[in-house]
Design an enzyme around this catalytic site. Structure first.
Site, PDB file in Angstrom:
ATOM      1  N   HIS A  66      40.363  42.927  35.869  1.00 37.95           N
ATOM      2  CA  HIS A  66      40.661  44.346  36.149  1.00 37.95           C
ATOM      3  C   HIS A  66      40.100  45.240  35.057  1.00 37.95           C
ATOM      4  O   HIS A  66      40.746  45.461  34.058  1.00 37.95           O
ATOM      5  CB  HIS A  66      42.161  44.562  36.239  1.00 37.95           C
ATOM      6  CG  HIS A  66      42.538  45.872  36.862  1.00 37.95           C
ATOM      7  ND1 HIS A  66      42.653  47.040  36.152  1.00 37.95           N
ATOM      8  CD2 HIS A  66      42.816  46.192  38.144  1.00 37.95           C
ATOM      9  CE1 HIS A  66      43.012  48.020  36.969  1.00 37.95           C
ATOM     10  NE2 HIS A  66      43.109  47.529  38.185  1.00 37.95           N
ATOM     11  N   MET A  67      39.133  45.795  35.189  1.00 34.07           N
ATOM     12  CA  MET A  67      37.960  45.758  36.031  1.00 34.07           C
ATOM     13  C   MET A  67      36.859  45.076  35.225  1.00 34.07           C
ATOM     14  O   MET A  67      36.657  45.467  34.084  1.00 34.07           O
ATOM     15  CB  MET A  67      37.488  47.162  36.388  1.00 34.07           C
ATOM     16  CG  MET A  67      38.498  48.026  37.068  1.00 34.07           C
ATOM     17  SD  MET A  67      38.619  47.475  38.778  1.00 34.07           S
ATOM     18  CE  MET A  67      39.889  48.527  39.386  1.00 34.07           C
TER      19      MET A  67
END
Length: 171
Positions: A66-67
């Site tokens: 993420h991310m």
């Protein structure tokens, strides 16, 4: 448009917590990666307001996914951190029954800026509605004095089921 700050955090000494992680653990069941509250640095029982913080690890468990190539703390984890401060303080003040408070919901949540690995997320919670079936808390999050999150957290009492005699271990 963001609401006014619930509390002026610039006046606090973050090196002198009023509740350490060990004290928080007496009220909050989260452990390991899910502990999202490092310390509480201010508590006002009359105003039902508390300020705590979470030191976001430099390599948190969500970092890889993420991310990718742009790591930022998931919004749901920011909400969890706010809920943990709210739940801790409501349980500490003995405002609601149960073994701990479970997440009951969110209202009017807004994310204003990202939170990154290595940041200190300062959380403010004001318990605004107390009922035997739930508490509601106005919450805000700050990084370096900047508002990054605001929302209302709802907590509901959770009672662990006790296993008795013949109930234990039966399928």
């Amino acid at each position: 448009m963001p609401r006014a700050a619930l509390f002026d955090i610039s006046q606090l000494d973050f090196s002198r917590p009023v509740f350490t992680l060990e004290e928080i653990r007496k009220y909050n069941p989260q452990r390991y990666e899910m502990e999202m509250l490092t310390a509480v640095v201010y508590a006002d029982p009359e105003k039902r307001l508390a300020v705590g913080y979470y030191d976001v690890p430099r390599e948190p468990f969500w970092l890889r996914g993420h991310m990718p190539d742009y790591p930022l703390m998931p919004g749901v984890m920011i909400c969890e951190a706010a809920a943990q401060l709210s739940g801790f303080y409501a349980r500490y003040l003995q405002l609601i029954a149960g073994d701990f408070l479970a997440f009951g919901g969110l209202e009017r949540v807004r994310f204003r800026a990202p939170v990154y690995p290595g940041d200190r997320l300062v959380l403010v919670a004001r318990l605004s509605r107390i009922h035997r079936l739930q508490i509601q808390s106005e919450t805000q999050g700050f990084v370096n004095g900047r508002l990054v999150f605001e929302g209302e957290v709802i907590g509901v009492p959770f009672f662990r089921e006790k296993k008795h005699g013949s109930d234990a271990g039966t399928a």
